[in-house]
Motif scaffolding. Structure first.
Motif, short mmCIF file in Angstrom:
data_model
loop_
_atom_site.label_atom_id
_atom_site.label_comp_id
_atom_site.label_asym_id
_atom_site.label_seq_id
_atom_site.Cartn_x
_atom_site.Cartn_y
_atom_site.Cartn_z
N HIS A 1 0.85 -1.21 0.00
CA HIS A 1 0.00 0.00 0.00
C HIS A 1 0.87 1.24 0.00
O HIS A 1 0.72 2.14 -0.83
N GLU B 1 -7.09 4.28 4.64
CA GLU B 1 -6.94 2.91 5.20
C GLU B 1 -6.05 2.93 6.46
O GLU B 1 -6.41 2.42 7.51
N TYR C 1 -7.77 1.90 9.99
CA TYR C 1 -7.68 0.49 10.36
C TYR C 1 -7.06 0.23 11.74
O TYR C 1 -7.46 -0.71 12.42
N HIS D 1 -15.63 2.20 3.84
CA HIS D 1 -14.78 1.09 4.30
C HIS D 1 -15.66 0.11 5.06
O HIS D 1 -16.35 0.51 5.99
N LEU E 1 -10.44 -5.92 -0.43
CA LEU E 1 -9.14 -5.85 0.26
C LEU E 1 -8.75 -7.20 0.86
O LEU E 1 -7.65 -7.34 1.40
N PHE F 1 -5.08 -6.08 4.87
CA PHE F 1 -4.98 -5.01 5.88
C PHE F 1 -5.32 -5.55 7.27
O PHE F 1 -4.80 -5.09 8.28
N CYS G 1 -13.26 -1.53 0.33
CA CYS G 1 -13.41 -0.07 0.39
C CYS G 1 -13.76 0.42 -1.01
O CYS G 1 -13.43 -0.24 -2.00
#
Ligand SMILES: Nc1ncnc2c1ncn2[C@@H]1O[C@H](COS(=O)(=O)NC(=O)[C@@H](N)CS)[C@@H](O)[C@H]1O
Ligand SMILES: [Mg+2]
Ligand SMILES: [Zn+2]
Length: 465
Positions: free
Chosen positions: A73, A103, A107, A154, A223, A227, A249
């Motif tokens: 990322h 993100e 997260y 998200h 995703l 993540f 997302c």
């Protein structure tokens, strides 16, 4: 239209959408008229999202170590990130990034919020500004460095299947939203080398601008658990075990407003879907010697009636020639104009003009609210249909790469053909035809246009913004 870019820049200024004179490249000012159009557009989007998402607001600044956690990322964004290095005169121990997307902001907090499977699914969105130090040619609303209208959703799920299903739901949300704006789109799966950094795969919405180049107007990313592993987002499943969550997302930006302006606009200026326009209807009194007061009274009365009936109406009683007013409101894309003069008073009628077709109809004042609503529905239908026909006419199949190159060279637009899906072959095609592979649509049989291998999906290519 090669002069499309000129038309676009001019209309942004003449219709007072944004002021591009702000002294930071890629950052602009939303002016009152543009701000109303942006606000109306966002209301349509939020009404759809609010059905089953929660709106939130996260911080702008990302600690350097959080941003760096997900290596793929951060690789994808490292050359686009703006940094804050000082607080006042004090140098910060650890730099803070301006979010290029959120993100790495959200997260670490999701890891604190998610406990049990009963907490899931979670669906959040926020509409914020994000910052990307775009090194390619910046363009107002299309490729900016401060993305002022960045809607990012998200979602968090307890299974891969549910995350897959959420991707489909997000695609339906975007279809409903773009259909409400009358913007046509092609949905494809981005090739692996062009997916969102850190995602399993990316689904993208592209539209075609008047100059035949495509613009990515929205993206939906699955995703997977990448993540979740990086940020340790786990939930306790019904058997009491801890599992990593599955995430999606999906984002869109100021490009949506750029598309509404570009796709429906014409030589008279903006032509807007009624729900996006600053006003649904503008009332222009046709002033005749000796009947001024009577006409103005009737217009004021109608104005109150329409406002209490829920219309966004505006009475233009400035001391200007009617023709000047017609020009201005047509340029600003107001979908309907009502003209009232002494003759209309006698017949208890009014003349209504449509911005999209120029047609005039004489309406009975008694039932004018219904007439206006019908016309507003017709207008959205009509400009949506026109836009889809134009886009579909720009999507062509090519039998050979030579033919593909010819079509793109002469007409731009989107070309499609069967492709094997192999990256090497794909890069070779992009080389030969000087286009980008937008993406693929699964299904279909045949042989790859370039290497002759087995091909099970159709590729779509275009010159893009
Ligand atoms: N520099 C830019 N100016 C205007 N819009 C942009 C810019 N960069 C990206 N966008 C728009 O923002 C959308 C979402 O950006 S993205 O990188 O694809 N996806 C994300 O950032 C994910 N976090 C989804 S929220 C893109 O589809 C594109 O339409
Ligand atoms: Mg980018
Ligand atoms: Zn091939």
């Amino acid at each position: 239209m090669t002069e499309f870019s000129e038309w676009f820049h001019n209309i942004l200024e003449e219709a007072e959408i944004i002021d591009q004179r702000y002294p930071v490249k890629g950052m602009h000012v939303w002016m009152p008229h543009g701000f109303r159009i942006r606000k109306n557009t966002l209301k349509i989007l939020k009404d759809i999202l609010d059905r089953d998402h929660e709106e939130v607001l996260f911080p702008l600044l990302v600690p350097e170590d959080e941003l760096a956690k997900e290596s793929i990322h951060v690789k994808g964004f490292e050359d686009e990130v703006y940094w804050v290095t000082h607080g006042g005169l004090t140098r910060l121990q650890r730099k803070l990034a301006l979010r290029p997307t959120s993100e790495t902001v959200m997260y670490p907090m999701f890891a604190l919020w998610v406990r049990s499977h009963s907490d899931l699914p979670m669906r959040f969105y926020q509409v914020v500004n994000t910052f990307r130090y775009e090194t390619k040619h910046t363009r107002p609303l299309i490729r900016v460095r401060e993305i002022t209208t960045f809607k990012e959703a998200h979602t968090i799920h307890s299974s891969a299947a549910e995350a897959e299903e959420q991707v489909e739901r997000a695609i339906e949300i975007y279809r409903e939203f773009f259909d409400a704006l009358g913007i046509p789109y092609l949905i494809t799966k981005r090739p692996p080398w062009d997916k969102f950094p850190g995602s399993d795969y990316t689904m993208a919405f592209d539209t075609i601008m008047p100059d035949g180049k495509t613009l990515q107007i929205g993206t939906v990313h699955n995703l997977g658990q990448t993540f979740a592993r990086t940020f340790d987002i786990k939930f306790e499943n019904p058997d009491g075990e801890h599992e990593y969550v599955h995430q999606t997302c999906y984002g869109l930006s100021d490009r949506v407003i750029a598309s509404v302006i570009a796709v429906h606009g014409d030589e008279s200026g903006l032509c807007l879907p009624p729900e996006v326009a600053s006003y649904h209807v503008v009332i222009v009194p046709v002033i005749f010697r000796g009947a001024e007061e009577e006409v103005l009274d009737a217009c004021r009365g109608l104005m109150e009636r329409l406002e209490s009936a829920g219309f966004r109406a505006h009475l233009d009683d400035r001391d200007l020639r009617a023709g000047r007013k017609y020009y201005e409101w047509e340029m600003r894309g107001v979908p309907l104009r009502i003209e009232i003069g002494p003759r209309d008073l006698k017949n208890n009628s009014a003349v209504i003009s449509r911005r999209d077709t120029g047609e005039k109809t004489t309406a009975d004042l008694e039932s004018i609210e219904d007439t206006l609503r019908e016309l507003m529905d017709d207008i959205l239908e009509n400009i949506r249909k026109r836009a889809w026909e134009r886009m579909n006419s720009m999507i062509r199949e090519a039998e050979t790469l030579e033919e593909a190159a010819e079509i793109i060279e002469e007409k731009r637009g989107i070309i499609s053909f069967m492709w094997c899906g192999d990256e090497e072959c794909g890069k070779d095609i992009e080389e030969k035809v000087r286009v980008d592979i937008l993406g693929i649509q699964e299904g279909g049989t045949g042989t790859c246009i370039n290497c002759g291998r087995e091909a099970e999906h159709r590729a779509f290519l275009a010159r893009t913004y």
